[in-house]
Design a protein around this motif. Structure first.
Motif, mmCIF file in Angstrom:
data_model
loop_
_atom_site.group_PDB
_atom_site.id
_atom_site.type_symbol
_atom_site.label_atom_id
_atom_site.label_comp_id
_atom_site.label_asym_id
_atom_site.label_seq_id
_atom_site.Cartn_x
_atom_site.Cartn_y
_atom_site.Cartn_z
ATOM 1 N N UNK A 1 52.188 77.950 -21.112
ATOM 2 C CA UNK A 1 51.952 77.213 -20.086
ATOM 3 C C UNK A 1 52.556 77.675 -18.711
ATOM 4 N N UNK A 2 52.646 79.162 -18.505
ATOM 5 C CA UNK A 2 53.246 79.720 -17.595
ATOM 6 C C UNK A 2 52.661 79.572 -16.304
ATOM 7 N N UNK A 3 53.143 79.430 -15.189
ATOM 8 C CA UNK A 3 52.745 79.397 -13.690
ATOM 9 C C UNK A 3 52.943 80.574 -13.063
ATOM 10 N N UNK A 4 52.129 81.031 -12.365
ATOM 11 C CA UNK A 4 52.388 82.362 -11.842
ATOM 12 C C UNK A 4 52.171 82.003 -10.208
ATOM 13 N N UNK A 5 52.787 82.575 -9.474
ATOM 14 C CA UNK A 5 52.825 82.456 -7.892
ATOM 15 C C UNK A 5 52.966 83.866 -7.357
ATOM 16 N N UNK A 6 51.741 84.233 -6.814
ATOM 17 C CA UNK A 6 52.039 85.435 -5.907
ATOM 18 C C UNK A 6 52.175 85.378 -4.563
ATOM 19 N N UNK A 7 53.223 85.750 -3.765
ATOM 20 C CA UNK A 7 53.007 85.712 -2.316
ATOM 21 C C UNK A 7 52.801 84.357 -1.815
ATOM 22 N N UNK A 8 53.523 83.508 -2.416
ATOM 23 C CA UNK A 8 53.320 81.970 -2.006
ATOM 24 C C UNK A 8 51.917 81.256 -2.147
ATOM 25 N N UNK A 9 51.064 81.974 -3.119
ATOM 26 C CA UNK A 9 49.611 81.140 -3.147
ATOM 27 C C UNK A 9 49.722 79.904 -3.821
ATOM 28 N N UNK A 10 50.915 79.500 -4.395
ATOM 29 C CA UNK A 10 50.783 78.324 -5.203
ATOM 30 C C UNK A 10 51.119 77.151 -3.648
ATOM 31 N N UNK A 11 52.035 77.217 -3.149
ATOM 32 C CA UNK A 11 52.180 76.663 -2.007
ATOM 33 C C UNK A 11 51.003 76.475 -1.140
ATOM 34 N N UNK A 12 50.294 77.488 -0.865
ATOM 35 C CA UNK A 12 49.016 77.411 0.131
ATOM 36 C C UNK A 12 48.170 76.766 -0.450
ATOM 37 N N UNK A 13 47.845 76.637 -2.013
ATOM 38 C CA UNK A 13 46.854 75.848 -2.593
ATOM 39 C C UNK A 13 47.306 74.560 -2.623
ATOM 40 N N UNK A 14 48.741 73.966 -2.882
ATOM 41 C CA UNK A 14 49.081 72.764 -2.544
ATOM 42 C C UNK A 14 48.809 72.159 -1.251
ATOM 43 N N UNK A 15 48.886 72.870 -0.181
ATOM 44 C CA UNK A 15 48.384 72.600 1.189
ATOM 45 C C UNK A 15 47.015 72.403 1.194
ATOM 46 N N UNK A 16 46.418 73.009 0.626
ATOM 47 C CA UNK A 16 44.653 72.904 0.742
ATOM 48 C C UNK A 16 44.265 71.697 0.081
ATOM 49 N N UNK A 17 44.982 71.425 -1.212
ATOM 50 C CA UNK A 17 44.694 70.340 -1.926
ATOM 51 C C UNK A 17 45.162 69.046 -1.354
ATOM 52 N N UNK A 18 46.333 69.063 -0.518
ATOM 53 C CA UNK A 18 46.511 67.932 0.064
ATOM 54 C C UNK A 18 45.663 67.557 1.154
ATOM 55 N N UNK A 19 45.180 68.380 1.894
ATOM 56 C CA UNK A 19 44.169 68.180 2.905
ATOM 57 C C UNK A 19 42.923 67.693 2.408
ATOM 58 N N UNK B 1 62.661 78.325 -14.753
ATOM 59 C CA UNK B 1 61.826 77.075 -15.656
ATOM 60 C C UNK B 1 61.723 75.848 -14.538
ATOM 61 N N UNK B 2 60.402 75.481 -14.736
ATOM 62 C CA UNK B 2 60.107 74.349 -13.680
ATOM 63 C C UNK B 2 59.186 73.301 -14.530
ATOM 64 N N UNK B 3 59.661 72.080 -14.720
ATOM 65 C CA UNK B 3 58.935 70.893 -15.089
ATOM 66 C C UNK B 3 58.581 71.430 -16.770
ATOM 67 N N UNK B 4 59.401 72.058 -17.336
ATOM 68 C CA UNK B 4 59.068 72.556 -18.794
ATOM 69 C C UNK B 4 58.048 73.759 -18.996
ATOM 70 N N UNK B 5 57.941 74.461 -17.927
ATOM 71 C CA UNK B 5 57.130 75.498 -17.887
ATOM 72 C C UNK B 5 57.833 76.917 -17.337
ATOM 73 N N UNK B 6 57.575 77.907 -17.652
ATOM 74 C CA UNK B 6 57.947 79.077 -17.157
ATOM 75 C C UNK B 6 57.331 79.414 -15.799
ATOM 76 N N UNK B 7 57.889 79.819 -14.742
ATOM 77 C CA UNK B 7 57.361 79.947 -13.480
ATOM 78 C C UNK B 7 57.898 81.406 -13.051
ATOM 79 N N UNK B 8 56.827 82.044 -12.904
ATOM 80 C CA UNK B 8 56.925 83.436 -12.437
ATOM 81 C C UNK B 8 56.481 83.867 -10.870
ATOM 82 N N UNK B 9 57.529 84.042 -9.818
ATOM 83 C CA UNK B 9 57.117 84.149 -8.710
ATOM 84 C C UNK B 9 57.131 85.786 -8.221
ATOM 85 N N UNK B 10 56.090 86.131 -7.522
ATOM 86 C CA UNK B 10 56.134 87.488 -6.789
ATOM 87 C C UNK B 10 56.302 87.518 -5.589
#
Length: 167
Positions: free
Chosen positions: A93-111, A47-56
């Motif tokens: 308001x579940x967040x799903x992360x598969x294989x680090x996709x969320x971190x990769x997207x955050x890096x793209x958005x930062x750029x 649970x992160x920031x009031x949301x369920x977070x499921x990571x694969x």
């Protein structure tokens, strides 16, 4: 502890328990999907920031390469949310992360934000980013604020996007 504080603590425990139940329901759905696809993956629930977070994740990074593309993750997230709603009766308001996709997207958005800020520093009054999901816009707002600039969302539905300006 006052009675009001005790009641608030009880609600927070119930809320966390409800979010964990949503995470469990989503994990069951994703586990069934992985079984159907004959893919190995480890599922973590948080649970992160009031949301369920499921990571694969997987020991072999290539094992999840078909599922960790941004569009696929978004689609699977929506299907997982529907599975959670079906099982629990609650909107998620579940967040799903598969294989680090969320971190990769955050890096793209930062750029993307850095490029937009560079345009503003070169004289532009503002910089508009392409439409994105509310989760992605939240990441953008956080990165923009960290850089000392200001941002707001504009538009409706699938055209909703972020505009960055000087603070």
């Amino acid at each position: 502890m006052t009675d009001d504080a005790a009641v608030q603590d009880d609600h927070e425990v119930e809320d966390v328990a409800g979010l964990e139940a949503q995470g469990d329901a989503a994990a069951d759905y994703i586990e069934a999907l992985l079984d159907i696809c004959d893919l190995d993956g480890d599922i973590d629930i948080d649970v992160q920031n009031g949301r369920p977070y499921v990571s694969v994740s997987a020991d072999d990074p290539l094992a999840l390469r078909l599922l960790n593309k941004a569009e696929t993750v978004s689609a699977l997230q929506e299907l997982s949310r529907l599975a959670v709603q079906s099982k629990t009766g609650s909107f998620s308001r579940l967040i799903l992360d598969i294989g680090g996709s969320r971190d990769a997207r955050k890096q793209e958005l930062t750029v993307l934000v850095e490029r937009a800020i560079a345009r503003i520093e070169d004289g532009a009054a503002q910089a508009a980013l392409p439409p994105m999901s509310s989760y992605e816009r939240k990441i953008v707002h956080d990165v923009v604020a960290d850089r000392g600039f200001s941002s707001h969302s504009v538009g409706e539905a699938s055209d909703r996007h972020t505009v960055i300006t000087r603070a």
